[in-house]
Design an enzyme around this catalytic site. Sequence first.
Site, PDB file in Angstrom:
ATOM      1  CE  LYS A  81     -21.165  17.537   5.050  1.00 50.08           C
ATOM      2  NZ  LYS A  81     -20.149  18.479   5.546  1.00 50.08           N
ATOM      3  CG  ASP A  82     -23.180  15.139   1.009  1.00 46.67           C
ATOM      4  OD1 ASP A  82     -23.076  16.380   1.128  1.00 46.67           O
ATOM      5  OD2 ASP A  82     -22.218  14.359   1.136  1.00 46.67           O
ATOM      6  NE  ARG A 129     -23.495  24.504   7.043  1.00 44.61           N
ATOM      7  CZ  ARG A 129     -22.443  24.313   7.851  1.00 44.61           C
ATOM      8  NH1 ARG A 129     -22.343  25.005   8.967  1.00 44.61           N
ATOM      9  NH2 ARG A 129     -21.500  23.442   7.543  1.00 44.61           N
ATOM     10  NE  ARG A 130     -18.392  23.639   6.977  1.00 46.73           N
ATOM     11  CZ  ARG A 130     -18.045  22.485   6.429  1.00 46.73           C
ATOM     12  NH1 ARG A 130     -17.358  22.461   5.298  1.00 46.73           N
ATOM     13  NH2 ARG A 130     -18.373  21.350   7.011  1.00 46.73           N
ATOM     14  NE  ARG A 147     -16.065  20.836  -4.744  1.00 44.20           N
ATOM     15  CZ  ARG A 147     -16.624  20.436  -5.883  1.00 44.20           C
ATOM     16  NH1 ARG A 147     -16.859  21.294  -6.844  1.00 44.20           N
ATOM     17  NH2 ARG A 147     -16.964  19.176  -6.070  1.00 44.20           N
ATOM     18  NE  ARG A 153     -12.710  19.599   0.505  1.00 40.28           N
ATOM     19  CZ  ARG A 153     -13.993  19.922   0.614  1.00 40.28           C
ATOM     20  NH1 ARG A 153     -14.415  20.611   1.647  1.00 40.28           N
ATOM     21  NH2 ARG A 153     -14.857  19.561  -0.304  1.00 40.28           N
ATOM     22  CB  CYS A 241     -25.460  22.397  -1.631  1.00 36.88           C
ATOM     23  SG  CYS A 241     -25.374  20.838  -0.740  1.00 36.88           S
TER      24      CYS A 241
END
Length: 312
Positions: A81-82, A129-130, A147, A153, A241
Amino acid sequence: MERLVIATRGSKLALWQSNYIKSILEKRFPQMRVELQIFKTKGDKILDTPLALIGGKGLFTKELEDAMLRGDAHLAVHSLKDVPTELPNGLVLGAITKREDPRDALLSQKYSSIEDLPAEAVVGTTSLRRKMQLLHLRPDLKIKDLRGNVDTRIKKLKDGEFDAIILASAGLKRLGLTEEVNYFTPIEEERMIPAMGQAALGIECVEDEKILEIVKTLNDEKSQIETTVERDFVDVLQGGCQVPIGVKATLMDDGDIVARAVIGLPNGKELLKDKIFGTKENYKELGKTLAESMIEAGAKELLKRAEEMAFK
């Protein structure tokens, strides 16, 4: 080939992923020495700014790509995804590994689901997106940027900075962290469509026949077909992103494919959703067709507004 160098980030998850690939290659090519070389990327260095504000494309890949182009490494293991849909000249996406669980997950010490969260609960995520999909489901929630690496996290959640946080299920499962919090709840794909390539590893490598021959042994056909649809979709929309895009293709056992996509505003007030059906035989057209259908429905204009909102 006697020696193969993998460029990697130094985070716990990146090292797990690179060591995982290293162990597979060592078993398949016992005569070859496989080494890891650690590099720090821009995305690792800037931890106090939302990703959307520092540019999404290549944040976690550029320094690794530079190392390969200099000849300091032969390949890099990325969370797919990156990986931007356009790669530098001289580098190719040589393989895509079998997917882990592609869903996002809600982590909380007190609440077992999105519905259980109280009004104005504070939820942590850096992903537009989330954020978009969460606020569409629960416009009363307070979304706060989150972050740092996975451990950081989770610590912030345990310290009470958040009522819940959203992370990718795959990374938590790979690191064995699903029991670290009281509630780990994967969210159904239909409710929160994942990012392109989520839960798959992308093996980027130098465009060299010997290297490609080795790397291609890591490829998973199902994962490669699904993520090709997703990456083609994002490529046509030219989104990274810094704009909220979710897309997930699923290849069934009978060869049928369904692909779902969502775009919208970060505040969740406007969403555009669509899906397309196809087969394994025509997967190379599906992502583009789905993107063109959404462009006709106003996707480009909506994404432009989303980007303007994200950069305010």
